[in-house]
Motif scaffolding. Structure first.
Motif, short mmCIF file in Angstrom:
data_model
loop_
_atom_site.label_atom_id
_atom_site.label_comp_id
_atom_site.label_asym_id
_atom_site.label_seq_id
_atom_site.Cartn_x
_atom_site.Cartn_y
_atom_site.Cartn_z
N THR A 114 0.84 -1.20 0.00
CA THR A 114 0.00 0.00 0.00
C THR A 114 0.87 1.25 0.00
O THR A 114 2.06 1.20 0.33
CB THR A 114 -0.93 0.06 1.23
OG1 THR A 114 -0.12 0.15 2.42
CG2 THR A 114 -1.84 -1.14 1.31
N ALA A 150 -2.43 7.60 1.34
CA ALA A 150 -3.38 8.38 0.53
C ALA A 150 -3.95 9.51 1.37
O ALA A 150 -3.70 9.59 2.58
CB ALA A 150 -4.50 7.47 0.03
N THR A 154 -3.69 3.59 -0.53
CA THR A 154 -4.04 3.10 -1.86
C THR A 154 -3.27 1.82 -2.11
O THR A 154 -2.07 1.75 -1.85
CB THR A 154 -3.68 4.14 -2.94
OG1 THR A 154 -4.41 5.34 -2.70
CG2 THR A 154 -4.01 3.62 -4.33
N ASP A 214 -6.72 0.90 -5.58
CA ASP A 214 -7.94 1.21 -4.83
C ASP A 214 -7.60 1.96 -3.54
O ASP A 214 -6.62 1.62 -2.87
CB ASP A 214 -8.69 -0.07 -4.46
CG ASP A 214 -9.25 -0.79 -5.68
OD1 ASP A 214 -9.55 -0.10 -6.68
OD2 ASP A 214 -9.37 -2.03 -5.63
N THR A 215 -8.41 2.94 -3.18
CA THR A 215 -8.23 3.67 -1.94
C THR A 215 -9.10 3.04 -0.85
O THR A 215 -10.26 2.71 -1.08
CB THR A 215 -8.60 5.15 -2.11
OG1 THR A 215 -7.72 5.73 -3.07
CG2 THR A 215 -8.46 5.90 -0.79
#
Length: 234
Positions: free
Chosen positions: A113, A116, A177, A183-184
């Motif tokens: 990840t 974000a 993200t 994807d967040t």
């Protein structure tokens, strides 16, 4: 496919990796194949070719993320890591360079990840939909970002339905993200104003929630236009 080494190596060390599991997330780089044992050992067979490991390295799904959990060294000074894909489809040994102090060779450390932008602390959200029979939205960690970490756990039990949260008002204090899908995800900071609710700390995909106190788009019906003028009227 049998390994093609002319003379076989021997393992001088084979041990479990004991560092924090989250520091052992890795990815293939496509330069080496995956074997049932160290590739230069007698009887080693191919689990995934270099073409396959390269495809996994470029995959757009977290299922292709890897966790390293054992390390072996041969009498030739080569290091091999035993890895497993997060979906458990691939498991085996891959060349890891000449030193066990850092991942190298056919694997590299991988951050599943990236940080974000976090919603404002006073922004409130609700789940877009809930179910009495399934939980496909609330997770202990963003889906496929940690090995064998799945659905959210509330009060010691895995959450198997989300209906209890159909009217819950959520706030978030962290966002990431996913490195492969993009994807967040948001981490729950409070539930109906409570920071001790069992769901606090769980993760939900940003697309699965809807902000309930978003500022409306300014129009002539809901706003006032203010015009400032100088003393001379300009």
């Amino acid at each position: 496919t049998n390994a093609s080494a002319k003379s076989y190596a021997k393992v001088t060390s084979n041990k479990a990796l004991t560092s924090d599991a989250t520091t052992r997330n890795v990815t293939f780089n496509g330069t080496n194949a995956l074997y049932t044992k160290a590739g230069t050992l007698k009887g080693a067979k191919t689990v995934a070719t270099k073409t396959t490991t390269k495809a996994l390295a470029n995959a757009q799904t977290g299922k292709a993320n890897l966790r390293a959990y054992r390390v072996a060294t041969t009498n030739r000074g080569s290091v091999y890591y035993k890895v497993v894909s997060f979906d458990k489809q691939y498991r085996g040994w891959v060349y890891g360079g000449k030193s066990a102090s850092a991942f190298a060779g056919g694997v590299a450390s991988y951050a599943t990840t990236k940080d974000a932008t976090v919603p404002a602390s006073d922004a409130t959200f609700k789940l877009n939909s809930t179910s009495t029979t399934a939980n496909t939205t609330l997770f202990k960690a963003p889906a496929w970002t940690q090995y064998k970490v799945g659905r959210a756990v509330v009060d010691g039990k895995t959450l198997t339905s989300t209906d209890a949260y159909k009217d819950a008002v959520l706030t978030f204090n962290k966002a990431v993200t996913t490195s492969r899908e993009g994807d967040t995800w948001y981490q729950v900071a409070s539930v109906n104003g409570s920071t001790t609710n069992g769901l606090v700390g769980a993760w939900v995909k940003a697309s699965d929630v809807n902000q309930t106190n978003a500022q409306p788009t300014a129009t002539s019906d809901n706003s006032v236009k203010v015009v400032y003028r100088l003393a001379d009227g300009t």
